[in-house]
Write an enzyme that holds these catalytic residues in place. Structure first.
Site, PDB file in Angstrom:
ATOM      1  N   ASN A  13       0.866  -1.181   0.000  1.00  0.00           N
ATOM      2  CA  ASN A  13       0.000   0.000   0.000  1.00  0.00           C
ATOM      3  C   ASN A  13       0.901   1.228   0.000  1.00  0.00           C
ATOM      4  OD1 ASN A  13      -1.838   2.026   0.484  1.00  0.00           O
ATOM      5  ND2 ASN A  13      -2.385   1.348   2.551  1.00  0.00           N
ATOM      6  N   TRP A  14       1.040   1.824  -1.166  1.00  0.00           N
ATOM      7  CA  TRP A  14       1.967   2.962  -1.290  1.00  0.00           C
ATOM      8  C   TRP A  14       1.412   4.249  -0.667  1.00  0.00           C
ATOM      9  CZ3 TRP A  14       4.129   2.850  -7.025  1.00  0.00           C
ATOM     10  CH2 TRP A  14       4.986   1.764  -7.166  1.00  0.00           C
ATOM     11  N   LYS A  15       0.130   4.251  -0.333  1.00  0.00           N
ATOM     12  CA  LYS A  15      -0.511   5.465   0.220  1.00  0.00           C
ATOM     13  C   LYS A  15      -0.254   6.651  -0.720  1.00  0.00           C
ATOM     14  CE  LYS A  15      -0.236   3.312   4.692  1.00  0.00           C
ATOM     15  NZ  LYS A  15      -0.147   3.435   6.131  1.00  0.00           N
ATOM     16  N   HIS A 106      -9.698   1.078   5.004  1.00  0.00           N
ATOM     17  CA  HIS A 106      -8.417   1.361   5.669  1.00  0.00           C
ATOM     18  C   HIS A 106      -8.645   2.395   6.767  1.00  0.00           C
ATOM     19  CE1 HIS A 106      -4.331   2.646   6.411  1.00  0.00           C
ATOM     20  NE2 HIS A 106      -3.924   1.550   5.802  1.00  0.00           N
ATOM     21  N   GLU A 108      -6.965   4.843   7.756  1.00  0.00           N
ATOM     22  CA  GLU A 108      -6.697   6.244   7.389  1.00  0.00           C
ATOM     23  C   GLU A 108      -7.908   6.847   6.682  1.00  0.00           C
ATOM     24  OE1 GLU A 108      -2.966   5.633   5.341  1.00  0.00           O
ATOM     25  OE2 GLU A 108      -2.018   5.152   7.256  1.00  0.00           O
ATOM     26  N   GLU A 178      -5.454  -4.725  10.618  1.00  0.00           N
ATOM     27  CA  GLU A 178      -4.418  -3.717  10.831  1.00  0.00           C
ATOM     28  C   GLU A 178      -4.713  -2.954  12.116  1.00  0.00           C
ATOM     29  OE1 GLU A 178      -2.477  -2.547   6.845  1.00  0.00           O
ATOM     30  OE2 GLU A 178      -4.278  -1.353   7.051  1.00  0.00           O
ATOM     31  N   GLY A 184       2.380   2.408  10.643  1.00  0.00           N
ATOM     32  CA  GLY A 184       3.358   3.476  10.445  1.00  0.00           C
ATOM     33  C   GLY A 184       4.071   3.887  11.717  1.00  0.00           C
ATOM     34  N   SER A 222       3.313  -1.984  10.289  1.00  0.00           N
ATOM     35  CA  SER A 222       4.773  -2.053  10.453  1.00  0.00           C
ATOM     36  C   SER A 222       5.365  -3.423  10.101  1.00  0.00           C
ATOM     37  CB  SER A 222       5.166  -1.617  11.863  1.00  0.00           C
ATOM     38  OG  SER A 222       4.745  -0.281  12.093  1.00  0.00           O
ATOM     39  N   GLY A 243       2.742  -1.091   4.246  1.00  0.00           N
ATOM     40  CA  GLY A 243       2.812   0.327   3.901  1.00  0.00           C
ATOM     41  C   GLY A 243       4.243   0.739   3.638  1.00  0.00           C
ATOM     42  N   GLY A 244       4.855   1.367   4.636  1.00  0.00           N
ATOM     43  CA  GLY A 244       6.205   1.924   4.510  1.00  0.00           C
ATOM     44  C   GLY A 244       7.219   1.018   3.816  1.00  0.00           C
TER      45      GLY A 244
END
Ligand code: PGA
Length: 263
Positions: A13-15, A106, A108, A178, A184, A222, A243-244
């Site tokens: 997930n590149w956001k 998600h 966010e 999640e 993150g 993470s 993600g990251g």
């Protein structure tokens, strides 16, 4: 306990990242790593969720890979079809561009963009009707966990989903657990805590649908190359939403490799 036949999924997930030139480089590096050392399709599904603007471009780069890599949308409109909905992208439009996967729910989006239960249900309904596979995210906040409400919150989110999924559509759903406090933050749920929640989610799903025992339940929060193997070793963790670490080709590759080899 899960069935052993579930093929794991590793989805990046590149956001709202990165810039175009970097995205191109990232995909090229990842495709290159797969070329050097293949991860069989039967060993792990792999997907990448870039920003909407880059979906088509990333998709065509991914088509140069020696295996299937899915392009995943990070969001979809509550409206379907086409029409006067400025700024929106519908499930039909995604499908029309051969984008067959979408992230919904998600944290966010729930927290920062007011995706409430109704909006999420509309997105799920339209996506499934348009033939997309939905990666449905669930997870509790730190306060909810500390108050002992984690199971209740997550199972309610599964019930919200169940309210709109038809019996024959469950095979087009992947769940991503999640915990919000792990996203993150560098804090990962311990493999024991994650496994315990995954087992509860599976139990809940199995009460709702006969395919529950065979559904992929991904962990997100993470996930890194360093913790992927121990997460992958948990029986009910069938992959990762990353993600990251998905913004680094090597890390993302190692995570996919960990799941492909451990499962
Ligand atoms: P993270 O994000 O891996 O950077 O924690 C996971 C996600 O939000 O999907």
């Amino acid at each position: 306990m899960s069935g052993s036949t579930i093929i794991p999924w590793v989805v990046g997930n590149w956001k709202m990242n990165p810039m175009q030139s970097e995205a191109q480089q990232l995909v090229q590096q990842f495709v290159g790593l797969l070329q050097e050392n293949e991860i069989a399709e039967a060993a792990c599904h792999i997907g990448i969720a870039p920003v909407a603007l880059a979906l088509n471009q990333v998709k065509s780069h991914l088509e140069t890979a020696n295996r299937q890599i899915y392009t995943v949308a990070q969001n979809v409109s509550c409206q379907n079809g086409t029409g006067a909905y400025t700024g929106e992208i519908s499930a039909d439009l995604l499908k029309d561009s051969q984008i067959n996967f979408v992230l919904i729910g998600h944290s966010e989006r729930r927290e920062l963009f007011a995706d409430d239960v109704k909006a999420i249900q509309e997105k799920v309904t339209h996506s499934l009707a348009s033939g997309l596979t939905v990666i449905y995210c669930v997870g509790e906040s730190l306060t909810q966990r500390e108050q002992g409400l984690a199971d209740q919150v997550v199972l309610q989110q599964i019930c919200d989903l169940a309210a709109v999924v038809k019996a024959e559509q469950w095979q087009h759903i992947v769940i991503a657990y999640e915990p919000i406090w792990a996203i993150g933050t560098g804090k990962t749920a311990s493999p024991e805590d994650a496994q315990a929640m995954h087992a509860k989610i599976r139990e809940g799903l199995s009460q709702i649908t006969p395919v529950g025992a065979q559904m992929a339940i991904l962990y997100g929060g993470s996930v890194k190359a360093e913790n992927a193997v121990e997460l992958a070793a948990c029986p009910d963790i069938n992959g990762a939403l990353v993600g990251g670490a998905s913004l680094n080709a090597e890390s993302f590759y190692k995570i996919a490799q960990a799941f492909a080899h451990t499962k």
